[in-house]
Design an enzyme around this catalytic site. Structure first.
Site, PDB file in Angstrom:
ATOM      1  N   ASN A 165      -5.584   6.485  -2.215  1.00  0.00           N
ATOM      2  CA  ASN A 165      -5.112   7.151  -1.002  1.00  0.00           C
ATOM      3  C   ASN A 165      -4.599   8.564  -1.262  1.00  0.00           C
ATOM      4  O   ASN A 165      -4.560   9.387  -0.342  1.00  0.00           O
ATOM      5  CB  ASN A 165      -4.080   6.295  -0.277  1.00  0.00           C
ATOM      6  CG  ASN A 165      -4.771   5.162   0.460  1.00  0.00           C
ATOM      7  OD1 ASN A 165      -5.908   5.309   0.902  1.00  0.00           O
ATOM      8  ND2 ASN A 165      -4.112   4.029   0.556  1.00  0.00           N
TER       9      ASN A 165
ATOM     10  N   HIS B  35      -2.495  -3.407  -6.709  1.00  0.00           N
ATOM     11  CA  HIS B  35      -2.938  -3.035  -5.361  1.00  0.00           C
ATOM     12  C   HIS B  35      -4.448  -3.196  -5.200  1.00  0.00           C
ATOM     13  O   HIS B  35      -5.229  -2.567  -5.913  1.00  0.00           O
ATOM     14  CB  HIS B  35      -2.533  -1.575  -5.096  1.00  0.00           C
ATOM     15  CG  HIS B  35      -2.922  -1.088  -3.738  1.00  0.00           C
ATOM     16  ND1 HIS B  35      -3.744  -0.004  -3.541  1.00  0.00           N
ATOM     17  CD2 HIS B  35      -2.595  -1.539  -2.502  1.00  0.00           C
ATOM     18  CE1 HIS B  35      -3.900   0.188  -2.239  1.00  0.00           C
ATOM     19  NE2 HIS B  35      -3.220  -0.726  -1.593  1.00  0.00           N
TER      20      HIS B  35
ATOM     21  N   SER C 214       0.818  -1.220   0.000  1.00  0.00           N
ATOM     22  CA  SER C 214       0.000   0.000   0.000  1.00  0.00           C
ATOM     23  C   SER C 214       0.843   1.257   0.000  1.00  0.00           C
ATOM     24  O   SER C 214       0.397   2.289  -0.508  1.00  0.00           O
ATOM     25  CB  SER C 214      -0.891   0.026   1.248  1.00  0.00           C
ATOM     26  OG  SER C 214      -1.838  -0.981   1.175  1.00  0.00           O
TER      27      SER C 214
ATOM     28  N   GLU D  26      -5.556  -1.288  -8.510  1.00  0.00           N
ATOM     29  CA  GLU D  26      -4.708  -0.225  -9.068  1.00  0.00           C
ATOM     30  C   GLU D  26      -3.429  -0.884  -9.584  1.00  0.00           C
ATOM     31  O   GLU D  26      -2.770  -1.634  -8.858  1.00  0.00           O
ATOM     32  CB  GLU D  26      -4.410   0.810  -7.996  1.00  0.00           C
ATOM     33  CG  GLU D  26      -5.685   1.520  -7.549  1.00  0.00           C
ATOM     34  CD  GLU D  26      -5.451   2.535  -6.448  1.00  0.00           C
ATOM     35  OE1 GLU D  26      -5.476   3.742  -6.735  1.00  0.00           O
ATOM     36  OE2 GLU D  26      -5.234   2.124  -5.295  1.00  0.00           O
TER      37      GLU D  26
END
Ligand code: NAD
Length: 299
Positions: free
Chosen positions: A193, A142, A121, A154
């Site tokens: 994120n 991901h 991550s 991702e």
């Protein structure tokens, strides 16, 4: 172009187990690799629980989940784990030393054609590219927690990733029921994120600086954008411990006054009281019926 048939998932923890089950559910042969057999035994119990979640959330039939379970093979011998692998998805602890050591060992035993993907991550693939011994066949893939419901994938290469390898992994992600989200360059935090962390951080800044209360901040976001949850509702889902750790790291690194205030606030009101979000039934809201789910909340 490599045709992906056999997939090995390294690490059978929270995400590794989900990735393995999702991949097997979509018909691939999956080998689950972890450091010892006791951990693999625990993983088997996790797969049984995942099968129940797929039945409940996706209306999967027992036939489908049993077929997925039958496609899983388990081993704690790395060479055995990857001997037929077309793709290895690494989901081992978020620790650069552990990952570097793993890629060194993996590079010595994996077939030449095997593609390696990290589910990290927070660490960029370029950090491990040389340790893999095959930088052109390495990239990040991901997933999000509870991948059968939050089905984002991702895909992010490093500057040396081969374009065809990238496309192969984009296609693979789609083939296991993910919405494939390709990134054109390396970006810490990927897309999700990069969007979420600043939003959550802005919300806690507004709160600790006493600009507005929790419910007003969430209500603002929900009414203004039509989102089903506000930032504090999201924080409860993510888990307040994760938010605390991210803020603590940032506070220690930057000595930013807002971050220091946020860390103290989260510790006093949530961490020390065991109010850690949805998982503990209490966070910014009380579960299973959080106030924001009440139709009157937005009035
Ligand atoms: P976890 O701690 O639940 O699981 C890690 C697993 O790796 C354990 O089963 C452990 O025994 C195993 N392991 C340890 N060393 C190993 C080694 N050398 N070789 C093989 N296996 C080894 O961790 P997690 O939450 O599943 O996270 C794994 C990766 O996935 C991390 O890179 C993390 O950033 C990423 N990720 C996690 C989440 C999440 O919500 N938990 C979401 C997206 C991505």
């Amino acid at each position: 172009m490599t045709t992906i048939k056999n997939v090995t998932v390294a690490g059978s923890g929270v995400l590794g187990a989900q990735i393995a089950f999702q991949t097997a559910f979509h018909g691939y042969q999956v080998t689950v690799y972890d450091i010892n057999n006791d951990i693999l035994e625990k993983a088997k119990a996790t797969f049984e629980k995942l099968a129940e979640a797929y039945k409940k959330d996706l209306k999967a039939t027992a036939e489908q989940t049993n077929a997925a379970l039958s496609k899983l093979r388990y081993t704690s011998d790395l060479a055995d784990a990857v001997r037929n692998a077309d793709l290895v998805i690494e989901a081992i602890p978020e620790n650069p030393n552990i990952k570097t050591d793993f890629y060194g060992k993996l590079s010595r035993v994996a077939p030449e054609h095997t593609i390696f993907a990290t589910n990290s991550s927070t660490l960029l693939p370029s950090q491990f590219a040389s340790a893999t011994g095959r930088p052109a066949q390495f990239l990040a893939l991901h997933f999000a927690n509870e991948i059968w419901k939050h089905n984002t994938a991702e895909i992010m290469g490093h500057p040396g990733t081969d374009n065809e390898v990238f496309r192969t992994v984009v296609d693979f992600a789609g083939s296991i029921g993910m919405v494939a989200l390709p990134l054109h360059k390396e970006q810490p935090g990927y897309i999700v994120n990069s969007l979420l962390v600043p939003l959550l951080s802005a919300a806690t800044d507004l709160l600790v600086n006493e600009v507005a209360d929790i419910q007003t901040i969430d209500k603002t976001w929900m009414v203004a954008t039509g989102a089903p949850l506000g930032p504090f509702g999201i924080l409860d889902v993510v888990g307040i411990t994760t938010a605390y750790n991210i803020n603590k790291m940032a506070a220690d690194q930057t000595q930013d006054a807002n971050k220091i205030k946020t860390v103290a606030y989260l510790k006093e009101h949530f961490i020390d009281k065991g109010k850690l979000g949805v998982a503990t039934g209490q966070g910014f809201y009380t579960y299973p019926d959080p106030a924001y789910a009440d139709p009157d909340f937005l009035k």
